[in-house]
Write an enzyme that holds these catalytic residues in place. Structure first.
Site, PDB file in Angstrom:
ATOM      1  N   GLY A  54      -2.838  -4.524 -18.802  1.00  0.00           N
ATOM      2  CA  GLY A  54      -3.437  -3.223 -18.482  1.00  0.00           C
ATOM      3  C   GLY A  54      -2.529  -2.055 -18.794  1.00  0.00           C
ATOM      4  O   GLY A  54      -2.128  -1.336 -17.885  1.00  0.00           O
ATOM      5  N   GLY A  55      -2.196  -1.879 -20.079  1.00  0.00           N
ATOM      6  CA  GLY A  55      -1.319  -0.777 -20.468  1.00  0.00           C
ATOM      7  C   GLY A  55       0.089  -1.092 -20.021  1.00  0.00           C
ATOM      8  O   GLY A  55       0.771  -1.914 -20.625  1.00  0.00           O
ATOM      9  N   GLN A 132      -0.812  -1.272 -11.797  1.00  0.00           N
ATOM     10  CA  GLN A 132      -2.187  -1.683 -12.160  1.00  0.00           C
ATOM     11  C   GLN A 132      -2.845  -2.264 -10.913  1.00  0.00           C
ATOM     12  O   GLN A 132      -2.634  -1.765  -9.825  1.00  0.00           O
ATOM     13  CB  GLN A 132      -2.160  -2.714 -13.301  1.00  0.00           C
ATOM     14  N   ASN A 244     -17.129   0.506 -38.141  1.00  0.00           N
ATOM     15  CA  ASN A 244     -16.924   1.522 -37.106  1.00  0.00           C
ATOM     16  C   ASN A 244     -18.205   1.655 -36.278  1.00  0.00           C
ATOM     17  O   ASN A 244     -19.288   1.894 -36.820  1.00  0.00           O
ATOM     18  CB  ASN A 244     -16.577   2.855 -37.774  1.00  0.00           C
ATOM     19  N   SER A 267     -11.824   1.154 -26.752  1.00  0.00           N
ATOM     20  CA  SER A 267     -10.947   1.787 -25.762  1.00  0.00           C
ATOM     21  C   SER A 267     -11.157   3.305 -25.749  1.00  0.00           C
ATOM     22  O   SER A 267     -10.257   4.076 -26.053  1.00  0.00           O
ATOM     23  CB  SER A 267      -9.493   1.411 -26.020  1.00  0.00           C
ATOM     24  N   ALA A 268     -12.381   3.676 -25.365  1.00  0.00           N
ATOM     25  CA  ALA A 268     -12.782   5.077 -25.405  1.00  0.00           C
ATOM     26  C   ALA A 268     -12.094   5.933 -24.342  1.00  0.00           C
ATOM     27  O   ALA A 268     -12.089   7.169 -24.457  1.00  0.00           O
ATOM     28  CB  ALA A 268     -14.300   5.156 -25.234  1.00  0.00           C
ATOM     29  N   HIS A 269     -11.508   5.286 -23.315  1.00  0.00           N
ATOM     30  CA  HIS A 269     -10.885   6.073 -22.247  1.00  0.00           C
ATOM     31  C   HIS A 269      -9.729   6.912 -22.790  1.00  0.00           C
ATOM     32  O   HIS A 269      -9.317   7.887 -22.169  1.00  0.00           O
ATOM     33  CB  HIS A 269     -10.379   5.140 -21.132  1.00  0.00           C
ATOM     34  N   LEU A 275     -11.285   4.820 -33.006  1.00  0.00           N
ATOM     35  CA  LEU A 275     -11.186   5.168 -34.431  1.00  0.00           C
ATOM     36  C   LEU A 275     -12.339   6.090 -34.847  1.00  0.00           C
ATOM     37  O   LEU A 275     -13.504   5.705 -34.772  1.00  0.00           O
ATOM     38  CB  LEU A 275     -11.230   3.886 -35.274  1.00  0.00           C
ATOM     39  N   CYS A 411     -14.063 -17.201  -9.117  1.00  0.00           N
ATOM     40  CA  CYS A 411     -15.527 -17.172  -9.090  1.00  0.00           C
ATOM     41  C   CYS A 411     -15.928 -16.126  -8.058  1.00  0.00           C
ATOM     42  O   CYS A 411     -15.120 -15.738  -7.220  1.00  0.00           O
ATOM     43  CB  CYS A 411     -16.112 -18.527  -8.734  1.00  0.00           C
TER      44      CYS A 411
HETATM   45  P1  NAD Z   1      -8.317  -2.703 -26.376  1.00  0.00           P
HETATM   46  O1  NAD Z   1      -7.599  -1.469 -26.737  1.00  0.00           O
HETATM   47  O2  NAD Z   1      -7.576  -3.996 -26.289  1.00  0.00           O
HETATM   48  O3  NAD Z   1      -9.526  -2.944 -27.431  1.00  0.00           O
HETATM   49  C1  NAD Z   1     -10.383  -1.931 -27.895  1.00  0.00           C
HETATM   50  C2  NAD Z   1     -10.933  -2.351 -29.243  1.00  0.00           C
HETATM   51  O4  NAD Z   1     -11.828  -1.340 -29.707  1.00  0.00           O
HETATM   52  C3  NAD Z   1      -9.860  -2.511 -30.312  1.00  0.00           C
HETATM   53  O5  NAD Z   1      -9.921  -3.821 -30.833  1.00  0.00           O
HETATM   54  C4  NAD Z   1     -10.193  -1.459 -31.350  1.00  0.00           C
HETATM   55  O6  NAD Z   1      -9.913  -1.872 -32.660  1.00  0.00           O
HETATM   56  C5  NAD Z   1     -11.677  -1.275 -31.134  1.00  0.00           C
HETATM   57  N1  NAD Z   1     -12.183   0.039 -31.587  1.00  0.00           N
HETATM   58  C6  NAD Z   1     -11.656   1.260 -31.357  1.00  0.00           C
HETATM   59  N2  NAD Z   1     -12.413   2.210 -31.936  1.00  0.00           N
HETATM   60  C7  NAD Z   1     -13.441   1.570 -32.554  1.00  0.00           C
HETATM   61  C8  NAD Z   1     -14.546   2.023 -33.294  1.00  0.00           C
HETATM   62  N3  NAD Z   1     -14.774   3.312 -33.517  1.00  0.00           N
HETATM   63  N4  NAD Z   1     -15.398   1.082 -33.769  1.00  0.00           N
HETATM   64  C9  NAD Z   1     -15.201  -0.245 -33.564  1.00  0.00           C
HETATM   65  N5  NAD Z   1     -14.159  -0.724 -32.851  1.00  0.00           N
HETATM   66  C10 NAD Z   1     -13.295   0.183 -32.329  1.00  0.00           C
HETATM   67  O7  NAD Z   1      -9.069  -2.380 -24.997  1.00  0.00           O
HETATM   68  P2  NAD Z   1      -9.682  -3.415 -23.942  1.00  0.00           P
HETATM   69  O8  NAD Z   1      -8.610  -3.949 -23.043  1.00  0.00           O
HETATM   70  O9  NAD Z   1     -10.580  -4.371 -24.641  1.00  0.00           O
HETATM   71  O10 NAD Z   1     -10.548  -2.425 -23.020  1.00  0.00           O
HETATM   72  C11 NAD Z   1     -11.705  -1.805 -23.548  1.00  0.00           C
HETATM   73  C12 NAD Z   1     -12.136  -0.659 -22.668  1.00  0.00           C
HETATM   74  O11 NAD Z   1     -12.660  -1.156 -21.419  1.00  0.00           O
HETATM   75  C13 NAD Z   1     -11.005   0.286 -22.277  1.00  0.00           C
HETATM   76  O12 NAD Z   1     -11.445   1.616 -22.373  1.00  0.00           O
HETATM   77  C14 NAD Z   1     -10.714  -0.085 -20.851  1.00  0.00           C
HETATM   78  O13 NAD Z   1     -10.154   0.992 -20.102  1.00  0.00           O
HETATM   79  C15 NAD Z   1     -12.079  -0.414 -20.339  1.00  0.00           C
HETATM   80  N6  NAD Z   1     -12.021  -1.214 -19.092  1.00  0.00           N
HETATM   81  C16 NAD Z   1     -13.136  -1.736 -18.580  1.00  0.00           C
HETATM   82  C17 NAD Z   1     -13.092  -2.485 -17.406  1.00  0.00           C
HETATM   83  C18 NAD Z   1     -14.287  -3.093 -16.795  1.00  0.00           C
HETATM   84  O14 NAD Z   1     -14.215  -3.572 -15.687  1.00  0.00           O
HETATM   85  N7  NAD Z   1     -15.395  -3.137 -17.460  1.00  0.00           N
HETATM   86  C19 NAD Z   1     -11.900  -2.709 -16.769  1.00  0.00           C
HETATM   87  C20 NAD Z   1     -10.762  -2.171 -17.319  1.00  0.00           C
HETATM   88  C21 NAD Z   1     -10.834  -1.446 -18.464  1.00  0.00           C
END
Ligand code: NAD
Length: 562
Positions: A54-55, A132, A244, A267-269, A275, A411
């Protein structure tokens, strides 16, 4: 900044296995092994920097702090408690046998100071660390946790819209990273078809190699063809496609593709981690470094196009949800005013489970023997014979989940269930059926342990999204009930200033006192979720409370009123 240069002695940390104690009792051996397990190279993302997942989520603040934690846990008496302030042990105090052996507070900052900028300044001074959720509270079990949560979310989508199965449906998502990579397997475990868009070819390759993703389509048309064929045969299939998402999701909308479910886990956050259209994948790193402000603007514009197409699918009747990555907010910042037309996943699917006190119950075998987990799996299946979803998950997890570090399982269990599981495990330890004690904990993303207005507590019925008292009460009641270690964290999951949450871990060492503690902790911990949701006005929670005899003072007595 705390010195995190790794001494040579710590290049390969593994928790001890077997029944020989390093510490003075299992109640201190357990946190010792779990701390070490969090830093096992099979478990942690960057163990050399003490980062678990987680970062920058860490298990200890520095290597000197890690050494002091290990030293103290090894010598701690059964009536002492070690205090940990953001990954550093700061005191040992005399308490009593029922008190937690470890109390942890990670990353907490006073309100006006609770932002990344201030945090990083304090971190640089060596005064804090980012904990985290399960990194700094020593109960991370690798990607199994993510897979199970994602499986549960898609199962809830199936329950809500598709008669309990995703068979015969096509889902569309993007992002095959650390979290997002669980999506294809979670959908096929629910018998559905899913198209996953990813711009990084190495991520697609890795998911195929790990058997989380089934096939890699040549292009969008090929993906759609494969998806429709599998859907018509009512077969589960996951399909990766390189590209994309901000281009391909609108392209699928334009083709009028028969998509039933849409979400996203790019990873839009962090706009620098999304990208933008027009930037070649190979130029990503250089361009964001050269002009972060311009890159952010371009990424947000692309996210707006992406979210606009998601809303387009919603308008056509698809089930659309935000999967906790803040893509709606980023699209809104770029001027798309319909971004919040679809909900976040917690209010949409998970909250009804939270109302029943359900959440991510997990356990690990301190023996290190996978056979102990197989036996506990069997015990769970026998304890809850009616729960078809649980049976499906455990059976598939046994086939597909590769253990990382100490063998573990997760679970979802609710109020009235968790303590039964815990007591059963304790009996199995006492009888010698299991080789060594079991630690029982959970993610902080649970029913009554977190305040997080962009995620777990988004859109609470009574508007109490940002009220964090509940998470603190959760830590206090777990401490009072006999948990082995208890933690209070800030900023996990969604970042600084956006969440406050608590964790607990309880050790089933086969003793009578452990049984008494388990009975209380594993009822009171999910019980917090029930009362939190009753208080917010959820009828389902009120029914659970009434059925199970959970006492709610404001609803007792002759003058009961809201
Ligand atoms: P990550 O950075 O490991 O993976 C993100 C992926 O998105 C990468 O593989 C990247 O290449 C791809 N990507 C980026 N821009 C793109 C685009 N325009 N088109 C296609 N692919 C693209 O992140 P992660 O650990 O998989 O987390 C994903 C997101 O989920 C984060 O924003 C994270 O904060 C969020 N998140 C969700 C939960 C939940 O409970 N649902 C929990 C924690 C985090």
């Amino acid at each position: 900044m705390a010195d995190t240069t790794r001494p040579a002695a710590h290049t390969d940390i593994h928790a001890p296995r077997g029944t020989a104690l390093t510490a003075r009792s299992w109640q201190t051996e357990a946190p010792l092994r779990m701390l070490m397990n969090n830093l096992d190279p099979e478990v942690a993302e960057r163990p050399e920097e003490l980062v678990v997942y987680g970062g920058t989520g860490k298990a200890a603040r520095s290597w000197a702090a890690y050494d002091a934690l290990v030293r103290t846990l090894t010598t701690l008496a059964p009536d002492e408690t070690m205090l940990v302030q953001s990954g550093k042990p700061v005191g040992v105090m005399k308490t009593h046998e029922w008190a937690p052996r470890v109390l942890i507070a990670n990353s907490n900052l006073v309100g006006d100071w609770a932002n990344w900028e201030e945090f990083r300044k304090l971190e640089e001074l060596g005064l804090t660390m980012y904990g985290q959720m399960t990194a700094g509270s020593w109960i991370y079990i690798g990607t199994q946790g993510i897979l199970q949560g994602t499986f549960e979310t898609f199962a809830s989508v199936a329950d809500k819209r598709f008669g309990g199965t995703l068979a015969g449906t096509i889902a569309l998502t993007a992002g095959l990273g650390g979290m997002g990579g669980a999506q294809p397997l979670a959908v096929t475990m629910n018998d559905g078809v899913v198209i996953c868009i990813e711009c990084d070819r190495s991520r697609i390759e890795r998911r195929i190699e790990h058997r989380y993703l089934d096939v890699w389509a040549r292009d969008l048309d090929h993906a759609l063809e494969l998806a429709i064929e599998a859907r018509d045969a009512r077969k589960g299939l996951s399909i990766g496609v390189l590209g994309n998402a901000a281009e391909l999701v609108p392209a699928l909308l334009e083709r009028d593709a028969p998509i039933d479910i849409v979400t996203d886990q790019t990873s839009a956050h962090d706009p620098l981690a999304y990208l933008p259209v027009g930037v070649p994948f190979e130029a990503w790193a250089a361009q964001r470094e050269a002009d972060p402000v311009g890159f952010t603007k371009a990424a947000r514009a692309s996210m707006a196009a992406h979210v606009r197409a998601m809303v387009g699918f919603k308008d056509k009747g698809a089930e659309v949800f935000d999967y906790g990555n803040s893509i709606r907010d980023e699209a809104r910042k770029s001027g798309f005013d319909r971004a919040f037309c679809f909900p976040g996943f917690v209010p949409a699917y998970i909250r009804p489970l939270f109302c029943e006190g359900k959440g991510p119950f997990r356990w690990a075998a301190l023996s290190g023997d996978p056979e102990d987990i197989r036996k506990t799996d069997q015990a769970i299946l026998e304890l809850f014979p009616e729960n078809a979803r649980l049976h499906k998950w455990i059976t598939m997890a046994q086939e597909r989940v590769h253990f990382q570090g100490l063998p573990a399982r997760i679970c979802w269990l609710g109020y009235g269930e968790r303590h039964l599981a815990g007591l059963k495990f304790n009996e199995m330890v006492a009888s010698g059926e299991l080789k060594a004690p079991i630690v029982i904990g959970r993610d902080h993303l649970d029913t009554g342990s977190v305040a997080s207005p962009y995620r777990e507590t988004e859109a609470m019925l009574d508007g109490s999204d940002a009220i964090a008292d509940w998470a603190l009460l959760n830590a206090l009641i777990n401490t009072a009930s006999g948990a082995t270690w208890v933690s209070i964290h800030h900023g996990g999951g969604v970042g600084m200033g956006r969440s406050i949450h608590a964790g607990q871990v309880t050790v089933a060492d086969g003793t009578d006192i452990a049984a008494q503690k388990i009975e209380r902790v594993l009822a009171n911990d999910p019980g917090m979720g029930v009362i939190r949701h009753v208080d917010a006005g959820y009828e389902k929670a009120a029914e659970v409370a009434e059925r199970a005899g959970v006492r709610i003072p404001m609803q007792e007595g002759p003058a009961a009123s809201g």
